[in-house]
Enzyme design. Sequence first.
Site, PDB file in Angstrom:
ATOM      1  N   ARG A 191      -1.949  -1.981  -1.337  1.00 43.43           N
ATOM      2  CA  ARG A 191      -1.132  -0.764  -1.307  1.00 43.43           C
ATOM      3  C   ARG A 191      -2.016   0.459  -1.550  1.00 43.43           C
ATOM      4  NH1 ARG A 191       4.047  -0.553  -2.363  1.00 43.43           N
ATOM      5  NH2 ARG A 191       3.802   1.406  -1.241  1.00 43.43           N
ATOM      6  N   CYS A 204       6.798  -7.828  -0.987  1.00 41.68           N
ATOM      7  CA  CYS A 204       6.375  -6.464  -1.336  1.00 41.68           C
ATOM      8  C   CYS A 204       6.309  -6.262  -2.849  1.00 41.68           C
ATOM      9  CB  CYS A 204       7.314  -5.449  -0.704  1.00 41.68           C
ATOM     10  SG  CYS A 204       9.051  -5.740  -1.098  1.00 41.68           S
ATOM     11  N   GLN A 238       4.151   0.371   2.779  1.00 41.02           N
ATOM     12  CA  GLN A 238       4.102  -1.056   2.421  1.00 41.02           C
ATOM     13  C   GLN A 238       3.631  -1.895   3.612  1.00 41.02           C
ATOM     14  OE1 GLN A 238       5.123  -2.755  -0.691  1.00 41.02           O
ATOM     15  NE2 GLN A 238       4.058  -4.412   0.368  1.00 41.02           N
ATOM     16  N   ASP A 266      11.957 -10.372   0.290  1.00 42.62           N
ATOM     17  CA  ASP A 266      12.123  -9.218  -0.602  1.00 42.62           C
ATOM     18  C   ASP A 266      13.354  -9.518  -1.459  1.00 42.62           C
ATOM     19  OD1 ASP A 266      12.147  -6.667  -1.740  1.00 42.62           O
ATOM     20  OD2 ASP A 266      13.049  -5.694   0.003  1.00 42.62           O
ATOM     21  N   ARG A 324       9.832   9.406  -2.627  1.00 41.94           N
ATOM     22  CA  ARG A 324      10.568   8.126  -2.675  1.00 41.94           C
ATOM     23  C   ARG A 324      11.997   8.430  -3.116  1.00 41.94           C
ATOM     24  NH1 ARG A 324       9.532   2.303  -5.529  1.00 41.94           N
ATOM     25  NH2 ARG A 324       8.183   2.210  -3.700  1.00 41.94           N
ATOM     26  N   HIS A 341      10.028   1.651   4.609  1.00 44.62           N
ATOM     27  CA  HIS A 341       8.966   1.642   3.596  1.00 44.62           C
ATOM     28  C   HIS A 341       7.623   1.504   4.329  1.00 44.62           C
ATOM     29  CE1 HIS A 341       7.102   1.425  -0.178  1.00 44.62           C
ATOM     30  NE2 HIS A 341       7.438   0.220  -0.586  1.00 44.62           N
TER      31      HIS A 341
HETATM   32  N1  NVA Z   1      14.025  -3.470  -0.837  1.00 47.93           N
HETATM   33  C1  NVA Z   1      13.388  -3.122  -2.084  1.00 47.93           C
HETATM   34  C2  NVA Z   1      11.938  -2.833  -1.863  1.00 47.93           C
HETATM   35  C3  NVA Z   1      11.163  -2.521  -3.109  1.00 47.93           C
HETATM   36  C4  NVA Z   1       9.723  -2.241  -2.850  1.00 47.93           C
HETATM   37  C5  NVA Z   1      14.107  -1.930  -2.691  1.00 47.93           C
HETATM   38  O1  NVA Z   1      14.391  -0.977  -1.957  1.00 47.93           O
HETATM   39  O2  NVA Z   1      14.398  -1.956  -3.893  1.00 47.93           O
HETATM   40  N1   CP Z   2       6.363  -2.612  -3.319  1.00 47.50           N
HETATM   41  C1   CP Z   2       6.662  -1.455  -3.924  1.00 47.50           C
HETATM   42  O1   CP Z   2       6.968  -0.437  -3.297  1.00 47.50           O
HETATM   43  O2   CP Z   2       6.609  -1.513  -5.265  1.00 47.50           O
HETATM   44  P1   CP Z   2       7.027  -0.366  -6.290  1.00 47.50           P
HETATM   45  O3   CP Z   2       8.543  -0.262  -6.225  1.00 47.50           O
HETATM   46  O4   CP Z   2       6.550  -0.838  -7.626  1.00 47.50           O
HETATM   47  O5   CP Z   2       6.392   0.920  -5.869  1.00 47.50           O
END
Ligand code: NVA
Ligand code: CP
Length: 328
Positions: free
Chosen positions: A315, A270, A136, A229, A106, A133
């Site tokens: 998830r 998400c 997800q 989101d 990540r 992602h």
């Molecule tokens: N768009 C958000 C998704 C988090 C799961 C981010 O990248 O912070």
């Molecule tokens: N939805 C998601 O990816 O959550 P986290 O950032 O907690 O992993």
Amino acid sequence: MTLKGRDFLTLLDFTPEEISYLLELSAELKEKKKKGILHDELRGKNIALIFEKNSTRTRTSFEVAAHDLGMGVTFLDPQSSQIGKKESIADTARVLSGIFDGIEYRGFGQEIVEELAKYSDVPVWNGLTNEFHPTQILADFLTVKEHFGYLKGIKFVYMGDARYNMGNSLMIGCAKMGMEFTACAPEKYFPDKALIAKCEEIAKETGAKLNFISDPEIACKGADVIYTDVWVSMGEPVEVWEERVKELLPYQVNAEKMKIAGDKCIFMHCLPSFHDLKTKIGKEMGERFGLDAFEVTDEVFESEASVVFREAENRMHTIKAVILATLK
Ligand code: NVA
Ligand code: CP
């Protein structure tokens, strides 16, 4: 079907049949878990989890999924490892693939996870980049399937910043699975034109439909799913909040939009979500902009239509399917 040895970097790399297979495997694994049937089919294997951004769901899902499959897990972050500071991604990939059977990443640009995959001999799984992602989306689609019983033809409306990881990935997923995807936002928040063109090509094969609409009243009408989101994603500078709030507030998911959609519509997110001021950033920004919620009101988040916590649970089941399918 076998996906053994495959990376999981974006859903663009997977056929609709492969995505369906992963969803079916997820449902099977979920049932086993609920019934207490052990499924430690990957005993003796080990995976590494690299997180350059924070996580609650993705990290715990990978960890619990791996434990359930009988595997060992090592968590690495940039502070306590050499990644980025003293060691390149290419070298890290070659070191870790000698020690582990799979690597989750990540972080920031998609090119980083692609570089990791290029130099790794073992499967690499994208646990979120700025652009995509994909794990997800599997959880989201498993949740939609559990609720409605099917995916094809589902009217899926994404409200807000549709040009980031979630908007992009949901558009790809909907295109692959023959769904009707609508991005609802001001035009500048629509996904990148080249990605839209790719998805339009996919849609021709699958019967999917893609819409880009700036009027929420038109977009939400008859929606099966309204999804949103956060307006400011991890890694973005704090300066963007002002513009985002101003431009995206008309796209906040509230009771009025759910009413336009109709009774059968479910709300998805998400997570994490700024639906109230019970977080440090939520409180700070709420006070700054005089709001009590951002991308979704607390009323909708807590309503009967909201399936966000089942979605979060999914998830883990879907990530487990990705690990099992690519390693066994
Ligand atoms: N768009 C958000 C998704 C988090 C799961 C981010 O990248 O912070
Ligand atoms: N939805 C998601 O990816 O959550 P986290 O950032 O907690 O992993």
